[in-house]
Scaffold this motif. Structure first.
Motif, PDB file in Angstrom:
ATOM      1  N   VAL B 154       6.928 -13.133  18.880  1.00  0.00           N
ATOM      2  CA  VAL B 154       6.350 -14.170  18.015  1.00  0.00           C
ATOM      3  C   VAL B 154       5.595 -15.202  18.855  1.00  0.00           C
ATOM      4  O   VAL B 154       4.461 -15.580  18.542  1.00  0.00           O
ATOM      5  CB  VAL B 154       7.462 -14.857  17.184  1.00  0.00           C
ATOM      6  N   LYS B 155       6.225 -15.652  19.940  1.00  0.00           N
ATOM      7  CA  LYS B 155       5.556 -16.643  20.798  1.00  0.00           C
ATOM      8  C   LYS B 155       4.315 -16.045  21.455  1.00  0.00           C
ATOM      9  O   LYS B 155       3.309 -16.726  21.638  1.00  0.00           O
ATOM     10  CB  LYS B 155       6.523 -17.159  21.866  1.00  0.00           C
ATOM     11  N   LEU B 157       2.366 -13.719  20.198  1.00  0.00           N
ATOM     12  CA  LEU B 157       1.311 -13.671  19.176  1.00  0.00           C
ATOM     13  C   LEU B 157       0.742 -15.062  18.918  1.00  0.00           C
ATOM     14  O   LEU B 157      -0.469 -15.234  18.733  1.00  0.00           O
ATOM     15  CB  LEU B 157       1.881 -13.083  17.872  1.00  0.00           C
ATOM     16  N   MET B 158       1.626 -16.059  18.915  1.00  0.00           N
ATOM     17  CA  MET B 158       1.148 -17.435  18.694  1.00  0.00           C
ATOM     18  C   MET B 158       0.226 -17.867  19.838  1.00  0.00           C
ATOM     19  O   MET B 158      -0.816 -18.492  19.614  1.00  0.00           O
ATOM     20  CB  MET B 158       2.342 -18.401  18.563  1.00  0.00           C
ATOM     21  N   TYR B 411       1.707 -26.632  31.239  1.00  0.00           N
ATOM     22  CA  TYR B 411       3.028 -27.233  31.488  1.00  0.00           C
ATOM     23  C   TYR B 411       3.906 -27.085  30.241  1.00  0.00           C
ATOM     24  O   TYR B 411       5.071 -26.688  30.338  1.00  0.00           O
ATOM     25  CB  TYR B 411       2.852 -28.713  31.842  1.00  0.00           C
ATOM     26  N   TYR B 415       7.395 -25.012  29.565  1.00  0.00           N
ATOM     27  CA  TYR B 415       8.579 -25.679  29.016  1.00  0.00           C
ATOM     28  C   TYR B 415       9.117 -24.924  27.790  1.00  0.00           C
ATOM     29  O   TYR B 415      10.320 -24.716  27.656  1.00  0.00           O
ATOM     30  CB  TYR B 415       8.224 -27.127  28.647  1.00  0.00           C
ATOM     31  N   PHE B 416       8.198 -24.517  26.907  1.00  0.00           N
ATOM     32  CA  PHE B 416       8.620 -23.837  25.682  1.00  0.00           C
ATOM     33  C   PHE B 416       8.750 -22.321  25.882  1.00  0.00           C
ATOM     34  O   PHE B 416       8.970 -21.593  24.927  1.00  0.00           O
ATOM     35  CB  PHE B 416       7.620 -24.117  24.548  1.00  0.00           C
ATOM     36  N   LYS B 417       8.591 -21.873  27.099  1.00  0.00           N
ATOM     37  CA  LYS B 417       8.709 -20.453  27.448  1.00  0.00           C
ATOM     38  C   LYS B 417       7.752 -19.579  26.618  1.00  0.00           C
ATOM     39  O   LYS B 417       8.137 -18.578  26.018  1.00  0.00           O
ATOM     40  CB  LYS B 417      10.149 -19.977  27.309  1.00  0.00           C
ATOM     41  N   VAL B 418       6.508 -20.010  26.573  1.00  0.00           N
ATOM     42  CA  VAL B 418       5.467 -19.246  25.886  1.00  0.00           C
ATOM     43  C   VAL B 418       4.625 -18.548  26.958  1.00  0.00           C
ATOM     44  O   VAL B 418       4.181 -19.195  27.908  1.00  0.00           O
ATOM     45  CB  VAL B 418       4.559 -20.190  25.050  1.00  0.00           C
TER      46      VAL B 418
END
Lengths: 172, 489
Positions: B154-155, B157-158, B411, B415-418
């Motif tokens: 999901v991440k 694809l985002m 950054y 942090y959000f592991k994307v």
């Protein structure tokens, strides 16, 4: 990590709504094709919104609260550097440190048109060195100035690459 | 064929790559991204050779701190730490460095041979490409997102959608109206992918490193390279072959990359070794296999990038940026329109591998000097290098600001592991997908079946479907096996 997913999902949803709204403001030309300049941007926004909702629903359904200490003390576990194995600051103070680095770059952008490349790049090296824990003194100032001269000679004088000239341009 | 400029680019790239790779935290893609803006003024062939040679050098450079201070300079050198540092503890650091260098050379030449053999034949279909085929090619490129999304599809694809959104900024490819420019003339031509890459990789990493502590110091007395003797050549030949084969498969596969191939090669070398018990305690084979693997990847990762325009790793995405800077569009037509660049790249890569063998020996002293500099000074110089490079692209401080903005995005993504690569794919492929999709529909009077009637387009879309279904199944399977884990679809 789920709380981070919630924040990220919420931010992405807000971006998708804003982007969709901005896509509707794109003017449609008389020459427009069937899809038009708004077509794919709107599709991107809708898909992003759907994926954001998936992330949000998953975060709400399975809320976590950060990396927990495996021993069960209830306190967040201390992060450890992958480089040296020593403890590293918590995320908030890390973000503040990163913001400081960013600020140095922004100050460079503001000052470079006035001070010119040599002075502003020396200042950037000096500020970064000091901000990263270096000492303020003659050696640090000398290294920064030598660094500035090195970059000016390399890019401007030797390679002929344009850099901000400043109010008093220095010609090679 | 071999011009002084080409040879200089190959040697300079390798030297820069070894220095960058030797700095812990500075990955090959970051080392390449730092150099990217300075390739503007170069001859296109020399520019891409410079970047590709940097990739080659960085893969070797990562093994230097891995062996000397137990800190891999690059992710791909992590497997080298196991036996490299153990050999250093036994007083064999020079021998370990020699095995690493020699194995990297062997792996690099193997990978180059594979690259020449596989990339060239695809040029034969180039002339048959139409807008429908190019759209399908773009979709195929985007379909690898599932493979490069890490733990969360999901991440991934985002991130790809963010990239597609960024690619839509600027002048509309069909009607010419401006989109998302906020009235800024600087944004009319869109945001160059190079700014996104330098921001995400280089500036983002600087922001992250601002709160990371420094690394250990290396002793210069124990770092004199000793090349392996013939008896050792025979011993490490099998692990080198294993590493090269692993590197070939992982380099070609999207999302594979040097790290996975190095660990797979290490594992297989141990399985097939007559001295299994030595692994983990300073086995030369445990260095030869991963080092051959990650240097093979430095060449084989270029197969999908050159032949289809699809970057399979961060480093090949940055190299793709180098092509785009010079108006070279990687993909089938590149072999027809710019065969000189392709030939030059192959020759340059050969020189780069030879240069690695020479410079790897000569550059050890300055490399150690650099690794031992205080981190605050290093950060200052790297920051200065980044802003100078970005300004040089179009003499624009606005571009420096955009790169800093994407540094913040990088950054935040860390942090959000994307994952980054899907976003880079979206930025690079977005324009190609949209413009060719709409052109194809204009030519076919809005008939979507045109994408299935064209055999090349249908074939590419079929491959894309297989990739997408495979990625979905893989992520679903991973989730079922570890229901409580982070891995999610």
């Amino acid at each position: 990590m789920k709380h981070r997913d919630l924040v990220f999902g919420g931010a992405a949803l807000a971006i998708s709504i804003l982007y969709y709204w901005m896509a509707t403001l794109v003017p449609i030309s008389q020459l427009a094709d069937a899809i038009g300049p708004q077509g794919l941007p709107k599709v991107y926004a809708l898909i992003l919104a759907a994926l954001s909702l998936i992330l949000l629903v998953r975060g709400v359904r399975d809320p976590g609260s950060g990396i927990r200490d495996p021993k069960g003390s209830g306190k967040p576990a201390t992060a450890v550097s992958k480089l040296s194995g020593s403890p590293i600051p918590d995320p908030r103070s890390r973000s503040f440190r990163a913001a400081g680095m960013l600020l140095i770059g922004i100050v460079y952008i503001v000052l470079a048109p006035w001070l010119g490349y040599l002075l502003s790049i020396s200042g950037l090296i000096f500020a970064t060195t000091y901000y990263q824990g270096g000492t303020v003194g003659r050696p640090a100032a000398l290294v920064a100035l030598c660094g500035g001269v090195f970059f000016w000679v390399l890019f401007v004088a030797f390679m002929g690459i344009a850099q901000p000239p400043g109010l008093f341009p220095l010609q090679p | 064929m071999v011009t002084p400029g080409l040879a200089f680019a190959a040697f300079a790239g390798v030297a820069w790559g070894i220095l960058g790779g030797a700095l812990p935290g500075i990955s090959p893609s970051i080392t390449m991204a730092l150099l990217l803006p300075f390739t503007y003024g170069l001859d296109p062939t020399n520019a891409v050779v410079l970047l590709a040679a940097t990739y080659v050098g960085a893969e070797y450079g990562g093994s230097i701190p891995a062996i000397l201070i137990r800190t891999p300079g690059t992710n791909a050198a992590a497997a080298t730490v196991i036996d490299g540092y153990a050999m250093k503890e036994q007083g064999k650091a020079g021998e370990a460095l020699g095995i690493s260098l020699y194995s990297g050379f062997v792996g690099g030449l193997f990978g180059l041979a594979v690259l020449v053999l596989l990339a060239q034949p695809l040029s034969s279909v180039a002339l048959a490409f139409t807008p429908t085929s190019y759209f399908a090619l773009g979709v195929l490129g985007l379909s690898v997102i599932g493979s490069v999304s890490g733990d969360s599809l999901v991440k991934g694809l985002m991130a790809a959608l963010f990239g597609l959104m960024i690619s839509s900024i600027g002048t509309d490819p069909v009607t010419g109206v401006s989109r998302f420019t906020f009235g800024s003339p600087e944004l009319l031509s869109g945001i160059p992918p190079i700014l996104v890459m330098v921001g995400l990789f280089a500036v983002g990493e600087l922001l992250v490193q601002s709160s990371e502590p420094g690394w250990e110091k290396a002793s210069s007395t124990e770092a004199r390279i000793r090349f392996p003797r013939p008896a050792m050549w025979r011993r490490i030949a099998r692990p080198q072959l294993i590493g090269s084969v692993m590197g070939t498969f992982e380099g070609i596969m999207p999302g594979g990359g040097g790290t996975i191939s190095a660990f797979l090669a290490y594992n297989e070398a141990r399985r097939w070794s007559a001295n299994k018990e030595e692994f983990g305690k300073g086995s030369p084979e445990g260095i030869a296999a991963p080092e051959a693997a990650n240097n093979t990847v430095a060449c084989t990762a270029l197969v999908p990038m050159l032949s289809l325009g699809i970057p399979s790793s961060n480093s090949s995405a940055v190299l793709l940026g180098g092509f785009l800077i010079h108006g070279l569009i990687p993909g089938p037509m590149l072999f027809v329109k710019s065969p000189d660049v392709i030939t030059g790249l192959f020759v340059g890569l050969f020189i780069a591998n030879v240069a690695m063998l020479i410079l790897g020996y000569l550059i050890m002293a300055p490399c150690l000097w650099l690794v031992n500099r205080p981190k605050p000074y290093l950060m200052g110089f790297i920051y200065a290098f980044v802003v100078s490079g970005v300004y040089a692209i179009e003499a624009s401080l606005f571009h420096v600001g955009v790169a800093l903005l994407f540094g913040v995005v990088g950054y935040a993504m860390r942090y959000f592991k994307v994952p980054f690569l899907p976003m880079v794919l979206g930025v690079v492929l977005g324009f190609m997908v949209e413009s060719n999709y709409r052109r194809a529909l204009v030519l076919s009077s809005g008939d979507h079946m045109t994408f299935l009637r064209d055999p090349i387009s249908a074939g590419l879309l079929g491959f894309a479907a297989v990739f997408i279904v495979g990625s979905l199944l893989r992520h679903l399977f991973a989730r079922r096996v570890q229901p409580g884990a982070e891995a999610t679809v």
